[in-house]
Design a protein around this motif. Structure first.
Motif, PDB file in Angstrom:
ATOM      1  N   TYR A 135     -15.952  -4.590  -9.050  1.00 32.70           N
ATOM      2  CA  TYR A 135     -14.576  -5.085  -9.093  1.00 32.70           C
ATOM      3  C   TYR A 135     -13.592  -4.003  -8.647  1.00 32.70           C
ATOM      4  O   TYR A 135     -12.683  -4.271  -7.850  1.00 32.70           O
ATOM      5  CB  TYR A 135     -14.227  -5.557 -10.504  1.00 32.70           C
ATOM      6  N   ARG A 184     -13.801  -3.333  -4.884  1.00 30.49           N
ATOM      7  CA  ARG A 184     -13.202  -4.448  -4.130  1.00 30.49           C
ATOM      8  C   ARG A 184     -11.685  -4.448  -4.275  1.00 30.49           C
ATOM      9  O   ARG A 184     -10.955  -4.666  -3.302  1.00 30.49           O
ATOM     10  CB  ARG A 184     -13.785  -5.770  -4.636  1.00 30.49           C
ATOM     11  N   TYR A 185     -11.192  -4.196  -5.483  1.00 30.45           N
ATOM     12  CA  TYR A 185      -9.753  -4.222  -5.751  1.00 30.45           C
ATOM     13  C   TYR A 185      -9.028  -3.128  -4.976  1.00 30.45           C
ATOM     14  O   TYR A 185      -8.004  -3.375  -4.340  1.00 30.45           O
ATOM     15  CB  TYR A 185      -9.529  -4.050  -7.254  1.00 30.45           C
ATOM     16  N   LYS A 244     -10.088  -1.541  -2.315  1.00 30.13           N
ATOM     17  CA  LYS A 244     -10.186  -1.812  -0.880  1.00 30.13           C
ATOM     18  C   LYS A 244      -9.160  -2.862  -0.461  1.00 30.13           C
ATOM     19  O   LYS A 244      -8.541  -2.763   0.606  1.00 30.13           O
ATOM     20  CB  LYS A 244     -11.595  -2.281  -0.527  1.00 30.13           C
ATOM     21  N   LYS A 245      -8.977  -3.877  -1.295  1.00 27.81           N
ATOM     22  CA  LYS A 245      -8.045  -4.959  -0.976  1.00 27.81           C
ATOM     23  C   LYS A 245      -6.617  -4.445  -0.862  1.00 27.81           C
ATOM     24  O   LYS A 245      -5.885  -4.798   0.066  1.00 27.81           O
ATOM     25  CB  LYS A 245      -8.129  -6.039  -2.054  1.00 27.81           C
ATOM     26  N   TRP A 246      -6.197  -3.604  -1.813  1.00 25.35           N
ATOM     27  CA  TRP A 246      -4.811  -3.170  -1.865  1.00 25.35           C
ATOM     28  C   TRP A 246      -4.533  -1.881  -1.092  1.00 25.35           C
ATOM     29  O   TRP A 246      -3.438  -1.696  -0.570  1.00 25.35           O
ATOM     30  CB  TRP A 246      -4.379  -2.987  -3.320  1.00 25.35           C
ATOM     31  N   LYS A 294       0.828  -1.200   0.000  1.00 19.54           N
ATOM     32  CA  LYS A 294       0.000   0.000   0.000  1.00 19.54           C
ATOM     33  C   LYS A 294       0.866   1.256   0.000  1.00 19.54           C
ATOM     34  O   LYS A 294       0.629   2.185  -0.780  1.00 19.54           O
ATOM     35  CB  LYS A 294      -0.919   0.007   1.219  1.00 19.54           C
ATOM     36  N   GLY A 321      -7.157  -0.248   0.992  1.00 12.20           N
ATOM     37  CA  GLY A 321      -8.077  -0.003   2.090  1.00 12.20           C
ATOM     38  C   GLY A 321      -9.114   1.047   1.750  1.00 12.20           C
ATOM     39  O   GLY A 321      -9.864   1.510   2.610  1.00 12.20           O
ATOM     40  N   SER A 376     -17.122   3.736  -0.104  1.00 10.54           N
ATOM     41  CA  SER A 376     -15.791   3.355   0.357  1.00 10.54           C
ATOM     42  C   SER A 376     -15.185   4.491   1.180  1.00 10.54           C
ATOM     43  O   SER A 376     -15.826   5.516   1.408  1.00 10.54           O
ATOM     44  CB  SER A 376     -14.905   3.017  -0.853  1.00 10.54           C
TER      45      SER A 376
END
Length: 262
Positions: A223, A226-227, A229-231, A98, A233, A166
């Motif tokens: 997508y 989600r992507y 947020k995954k990498w 990150k 936050g 988000s």
């Protein structure tokens, strides 16, 4: 009414290079409220792109008119979203954490990943627009206008959806997108959806099949959200720019596919 005009001009100043009244500023509160007009900015940019296309089509072949229309859109926004698109490819292409991804995206210089991505993006836009417009009668200016306006508006609605669902990823105040990340009321959400969907709804009266463009856009939003947020936050301004650019090409590609059955 006066307050609403100030909010609109704040959106126009923040998202474009179009001149605004001298008393318009980048007040965080107004930038936050200005998200309601983000898809409407798509009407303006798309409308200007259409006008340039229509004028150029009287002088040149459709291929050249398409290129000039894209140039007009980029000049209107100052490559605001294209810059974010390139930064995201640089960041995620060269960073594995990150901190590193955010550090690369913050760098104003463009790298190999970003340069290559922008090149392919513009080539794809040009080719798809040429193929799409070739399927529409050259004198059907209403449909062509709605194509230009809707693909800009829907792409911006897709991007702003990430803001509504988000959190902002950076922990500092250094990003120009920070002010739009502090929360929204139902007014911003309803306004964004209204301005984002109206051009598509009108196109739906021409042919209801075109309404199916919502499905791939929803998948893109899900997508991307989600992507990021995954990498990270959450999202950054560059993430929104990249999503907007992906949204534009997704809308155009979907229209091209759907037009085979119209």
């Amino acid at each position: 009414m006066k307050n609403e005009l100030r909010i609109f001009f704040t959106a126009l100043m923040f998202y474009t290079r179009i001149p605004c009244p001298s008393n318009t500023d980048h007040s965080p509160d107004y930038i936050n409220k200005a998200t309601r007009y983000f898809p409407f900015i798509g009407w303006i940019v798309g409308g200007i792109s259409f006008i340039v296309f229509a004028l150029c089509s009287f002088l040149f072949e459709v291929e050249i008119a398409v290129v000039f229309s894209l140039i007009a859109g980029i000049l209107c926004t100052g490559a605001f979203h294209e810059d974010g698109f390139a930064d995201v490819f640089d960041g995620f292409g060269g960073g594995w954490t990150k901190i590193k991804i955010l550090e690369i995206m913050k760098d104003s210089r463009i790298g190999a990943y970003g340069g290559i991505a922008i090149g392919f993006l513009l080539i794809l836009k040009i080719l798809v627009l040429i193929k799409l417009l070739a399927k529409i009668a050259s004198n059907d200016y209403l449909t062509i206008f709605l194509i230009f306006v809707s693909y800009h508006a829907l792409a911006r609605l897709t991007a702003i959806n990430i803001v509504f669902n988000s959190e902002y990823a950076r922990e500092d105040e250094t990003s120009k997108a920070k002010p739009i990340a502090k929360g929204h009321t139902s007014v911003e959400i309803v306004g964004a959806y209204t301005f984002g969907l109206i051009p598509l709804v009108i196109l739906g009266f021409i042919n209801p099949l075109l309404l199916m463009v919502i499905l791939p856009l929803f998948l893109l939003y899900a997508y991307a959200n989600r992507y990021f947020k995954k990498w990270l936050g959450g999202y950054t301004g560059d993430c929104l720019g990249a999503t907007e650019q992906f949204g534009e090409i997704v809308v155009l590609l979907t229209y091209l596919v759907l037009w085979k059955y119209i």
